[in-house]
Design a protein around this motif. Structure first.
Motif, PDB file in Angstrom:
ATOM      1  N   ASN A  28       0.814  -1.219   0.000  1.00  0.00           N
ATOM      2  CA  ASN A  28       0.000   0.000   0.000  1.00  0.00           C
ATOM      3  C   ASN A  28       0.847   1.269   0.000  1.00  0.00           C
ATOM      4  OD1 ASN A  28      -2.392  -1.336  -0.187  1.00  0.00           O
ATOM      5  ND2 ASN A  28      -2.818  -1.328   2.017  1.00  0.00           N
ATOM      6  N   GLN A  44      -4.949  11.644 -13.263  1.00  0.00           N
ATOM      7  CA  GLN A  44      -4.612  10.369 -12.624  1.00  0.00           C
ATOM      8  C   GLN A  44      -5.078   9.158 -13.436  1.00  0.00           C
ATOM      9  OE1 GLN A  44      -5.824  10.738  -8.299  1.00  0.00           O
ATOM     10  NE2 GLN A  44      -6.603  12.709  -9.016  1.00  0.00           N
ATOM     11  N   ARG A  47      -4.008   2.889 -13.483  1.00  0.00           N
ATOM     12  CA  ARG A  47      -4.755   1.838 -12.778  1.00  0.00           C
ATOM     13  C   ARG A  47      -3.798   0.665 -12.571  1.00  0.00           C
ATOM     14  NH1 ARG A  47      -7.228   5.771 -12.789  1.00  0.00           N
ATOM     15  NH2 ARG A  47      -9.394   6.170 -13.371  1.00  0.00           N
ATOM     16  N   PHE A  48      -3.970  -0.055 -11.478  1.00  0.00           N
ATOM     17  CA  PHE A  48      -3.053  -1.132 -11.133  1.00  0.00           C
ATOM     18  C   PHE A  48      -3.820  -2.428 -10.917  1.00  0.00           C
ATOM     19  CE2 PHE A  48      -1.568   2.952  -9.573  1.00  0.00           C
ATOM     20  CZ  PHE A  48      -0.318   3.032 -10.146  1.00  0.00           C
ATOM     21  N   LEU A  50      -3.124  -6.102  -9.386  1.00  0.00           N
ATOM     22  CA  LEU A  50      -2.154  -6.853  -8.603  1.00  0.00           C
ATOM     23  C   LEU A  50      -2.475  -8.344  -8.683  1.00  0.00           C
ATOM     24  CD1 LEU A  50      -2.078  -3.903  -7.476  1.00  0.00           C
ATOM     25  CD2 LEU A  50      -1.188  -4.919  -5.359  1.00  0.00           C
ATOM     26  N   LEU A 133      -6.700 -10.992 -17.442  1.00  0.00           N
ATOM     27  CA  LEU A 133      -7.057 -10.144 -16.295  1.00  0.00           C
ATOM     28  C   LEU A 133      -8.412  -9.447 -16.457  1.00  0.00           C
ATOM     29  CD1 LEU A 133      -3.588  -8.480 -15.496  1.00  0.00           C
ATOM     30  CD2 LEU A 133      -4.597 -10.564 -14.522  1.00  0.00           C
ATOM     31  N   ARG A 140      -5.271   0.371 -21.937  1.00  0.00           N
ATOM     32  CA  ARG A 140      -4.055  -0.171 -22.500  1.00  0.00           C
ATOM     33  C   ARG A 140      -3.187  -0.713 -21.377  1.00  0.00           C
ATOM     34  NH1 ARG A 140      -3.138   1.170 -27.654  1.00  0.00           N
ATOM     35  NH2 ARG A 140      -2.090  -0.863 -27.460  1.00  0.00           N
TER      36      ARG A 140
ATOM     37  N   ASN B  91       2.183  -1.805 -30.171  1.00  0.00           N
ATOM     38  CA  ASN B  91       0.721  -1.760 -30.321  1.00  0.00           C
ATOM     39  C   ASN B  91       0.210  -0.326 -30.333  1.00  0.00           C
ATOM     40  OD1 ASN B  91       0.373  -4.493 -30.381  1.00  0.00           O
ATOM     41  ND2 ASN B  91      -0.562  -4.668 -28.343  1.00  0.00           N
ATOM     42  N   ARG B 168      -6.442  13.172  -4.614  1.00  0.00           N
ATOM     43  CA  ARG B 168      -6.051  11.994  -5.368  1.00  0.00           C
ATOM     44  C   ARG B 168      -7.141  10.939  -5.186  1.00  0.00           C
ATOM     45  NH1 ARG B 168      -2.641  14.989  -6.838  1.00  0.00           N
ATOM     46  NH2 ARG B 168      -0.460  14.574  -7.363  1.00  0.00           N
ATOM     47  N   LYS B 169      -7.325  10.135  -6.202  1.00  0.00           N
ATOM     48  CA  LYS B 169      -8.281   9.045  -6.102  1.00  0.00           C
ATOM     49  C   LYS B 169      -7.843   8.098  -4.983  1.00  0.00           C
ATOM     50  CE  LYS B 169      -9.111   9.079 -11.104  1.00  0.00           C
ATOM     51  NZ  LYS B 169     -10.375   9.833 -11.127  1.00  0.00           N
ATOM     52  N   LEU B 171      -7.055   4.556  -3.187  1.00  0.00           N
ATOM     53  CA  LEU B 171      -6.452   3.335  -3.743  1.00  0.00           C
ATOM     54  C   LEU B 171      -7.522   2.393  -4.289  1.00  0.00           C
ATOM     55  CD1 LEU B 171      -3.422   2.213  -1.555  1.00  0.00           C
ATOM     56  CD2 LEU B 171      -3.467   3.393  -3.753  1.00  0.00           C
ATOM     57  N   ILE B 174      -8.380   2.839  -7.919  1.00  0.00           N
ATOM     58  CA  ILE B 174      -7.373   2.650  -8.972  1.00  0.00           C
ATOM     59  C   ILE B 174      -6.693   1.288  -8.913  1.00  0.00           C
ATOM     60  CG2 ILE B 174      -6.897   5.136  -9.233  1.00  0.00           C
ATOM     61  CD1 ILE B 174      -4.429   4.773  -7.475  1.00  0.00           C
ATOM     62  N   THR B 175      -7.123   0.445  -7.974  1.00  0.00           N
ATOM     63  CA  THR B 175      -6.442  -0.827  -7.782  1.00  0.00           C
ATOM     64  C   THR B 175      -7.402  -2.002  -7.919  1.00  0.00           C
ATOM     65  OG1 THR B 175      -5.099   0.350  -6.161  1.00  0.00           O
ATOM     66  CG2 THR B 175      -4.838  -2.025  -6.246  1.00  0.00           C
ATOM     67  N   HIS B 176      -6.954  -3.016  -8.604  1.00  0.00           N
ATOM     68  CA  HIS B 176      -7.738  -4.236  -8.778  1.00  0.00           C
ATOM     69  C   HIS B 176      -6.892  -5.420  -8.321  1.00  0.00           C
ATOM     70  CE1 HIS B 176     -10.523  -1.964 -11.418  1.00  0.00           C
ATOM     71  NE2 HIS B 176      -9.417  -1.321 -11.734  1.00  0.00           N
ATOM     72  N   TYR B 177      -7.528  -6.409  -7.736  1.00  0.00           N
ATOM     73  CA  TYR B 177      -6.783  -7.560  -7.231  1.00  0.00           C
ATOM     74  C   TYR B 177      -7.160  -8.832  -7.977  1.00  0.00           C
ATOM     75  CZ  TYR B 177      -4.663  -4.980  -3.452  1.00  0.00           C
ATOM     76  OH  TYR B 177      -3.897  -4.096  -2.747  1.00  0.00           O
ATOM     77  N   GLY B 178      -6.158  -9.446  -8.568  1.00  0.00           N
ATOM     78  CA  GLY B 178      -6.402 -10.717  -9.270  1.00  0.00           C
ATOM     79  C   GLY B 178      -6.928 -10.502 -10.664  1.00  0.00           C
ATOM     80  N   LYS B 179      -8.056  -9.843 -10.754  1.00  0.00           N
ATOM     81  CA  LYS B 179      -8.638  -9.501 -12.061  1.00  0.00           C
ATOM     82  C   LYS B 179      -9.224  -8.105 -11.984  1.00  0.00           C
ATOM     83  CE  LYS B 179      -9.833 -14.139 -13.599  1.00  0.00           C
ATOM     84  NZ  LYS B 179      -8.641 -14.450 -14.379  1.00  0.00           N
ATOM     85  N   TRP B 180      -9.383  -7.484 -13.127  1.00  0.00           N
ATOM     86  CA  TRP B 180     -10.006  -6.177 -13.207  1.00  0.00           C
ATOM     87  C   TRP B 180     -11.386  -6.228 -12.541  1.00  0.00           C
ATOM     88  CZ3 TRP B 180      -7.778  -1.820 -15.322  1.00  0.00           C
ATOM     89  CH2 TRP B 180      -8.602  -0.685 -15.396  1.00  0.00           C
ATOM     90  N   PRO B 185      -7.343  -6.340  -0.494  1.00  0.00           N
ATOM     91  CA  PRO B 185      -7.084  -6.115   0.930  1.00  0.00           C
ATOM     92  C   PRO B 185      -6.644  -4.694   1.260  1.00  0.00           C
ATOM     93  CG  PRO B 185      -5.246  -7.278  -0.071  1.00  0.00           C
ATOM     94  CD  PRO B 185      -6.260  -7.052  -1.148  1.00  0.00           C
ATOM     95  N   VAL B 186      -6.920  -3.724   0.399  1.00  0.00           N
ATOM     96  CA  VAL B 186      -6.466  -2.348   0.695  1.00  0.00           C
ATOM     97  C   VAL B 186      -7.107  -1.869   1.989  1.00  0.00           C
ATOM     98  CG1 VAL B 186      -6.456   0.038  -0.087  1.00  0.00           C
ATOM     99  CG2 VAL B 186      -6.067  -1.803  -1.709  1.00  0.00           C
TER     100      VAL B 186
END
Lengths: 186, 186
Positions: A28, A44, A47-48, A50, A133, A140, B91, B168-169, B171, B174-180, B185-186
């Motif tokens: 984090n 901003q 996008r992430f 994980l 994913l 992109r 691309n 700021r946005k 977390l 802007i964050t995805h876990y495993g798949k979009w 666990p944020v």
């Protein structure tokens, strides 16, 4: 760690990664550092995604080039995405890529500061990553990086070698004073 | 300064700039930090044009939008250029912009670490900047920033306000876990 030390120590290494899990507070901190980067009109665009499950990492790695298969050893892969419409485009320059770069450098330095290893990956099958994913069409995939503790002590030697062999253009090659083509007081 | 402090303190400010000249060793430290950024295949597409003469700064500023005229107060403007052919394009994503972002973030953090002020400028007449600085056709102007000491003590208040009002946005946005689309666990 001092800022300049992090900037100088940061290097891309994909070997000698430990499988040790990374504490979520560290993850984090790193994402928070990325989030604090500036962007055009504060849009901003970053996008992430994980990826932490060993099976999911193995699947994702099938979309990377052969030269990057070592990153399967990492306990965490971060995929950085952005879409052009979430940022400005000026004179044909899509700033979502520039702004993603600002955020990613914060991410890399924060990881270095915390003693973690990263490696920039941009040779991949983008369509495959998006399929695996479930990333929406208009986003992109800009970059992927493993995030891992170094496998000590073998990592230290590899990092030392990597930094020793690092080549960068001299300042004189990349800097102009007053006008393009003019040397300066470097 | 600690890495995380530099990341958190960095902000874009164009007011309360001191005209005090910046020591050339500090300028070189900052350019060196930029130079150490990673890039695709280590292609290092970034180029820097430094403008220091008061008259030259005034001329360059005519190519900036009205909202950025305060940067005329700075003793130094840095213009960051790059060209697409000096980097990979994948691309349809021209990585010269991404890599320029990596280098610029190093530059911004190094400046912050040394107590200097920066401000990202990307609203400008690119053709005019290229004409004034005699930048070759194929290079693109990606960004300009002033580099200045803060005009104390008024700067401190402005910076405090700037950081306090920073948005700021989260977390989670802007964050995805495993798949979009998957929270984590944020």
């Amino acid at each position: 760690m001092e800022t300049f030390e992090a900037i100088r120590k940061r290097c891309s290494l994909k070997t000698h990664l430990s499988k040790r899990a990374i504490e979520s507070d560290k993850v984090n901190l790193i994402l928070d550092a990325a989030r604090l980067a500036p962007s055009a009109s504060n849009m901003q665009p970053w996008r992430f995604v994980l990826v932490q499950e060993e099976k999911a990492i193995d699947e994702l790695a099938t979309a990377f080039n052969e030269t990057n298969q070592e990153v399967r050893e990492a306990p965490l892969l971060i995929v950085i995405c952005a879409r052009e419409e979430d940022d400005v485009t000026r004179n044909g320059k899509p700033y979502y890529l520039f702004d993603a770069g600002l955020a990613v450098e914060n991410l890399l330095l924060a990881a270095t500061d915390l003693g973690l290893v990263t490696h920039l990956i941009l040779s991949f099958d983008e369509g495959e990553i998006k399929r695996i994913l479930e990333i929406p069409d208009e986003y992109r995939v800009v970059l992927a990086t493993p995030l891992a503790y170094p496998a000590e002590p073998s990592y230290d030697e590899a990092a030392k070698e990597r930094l020793r062999d690092r080549t960068r253009k001299d300042l004189g090659e990349i800097t102009h004073y007053g006008k393009w083509g003019s040397g300066g007081p470097v």
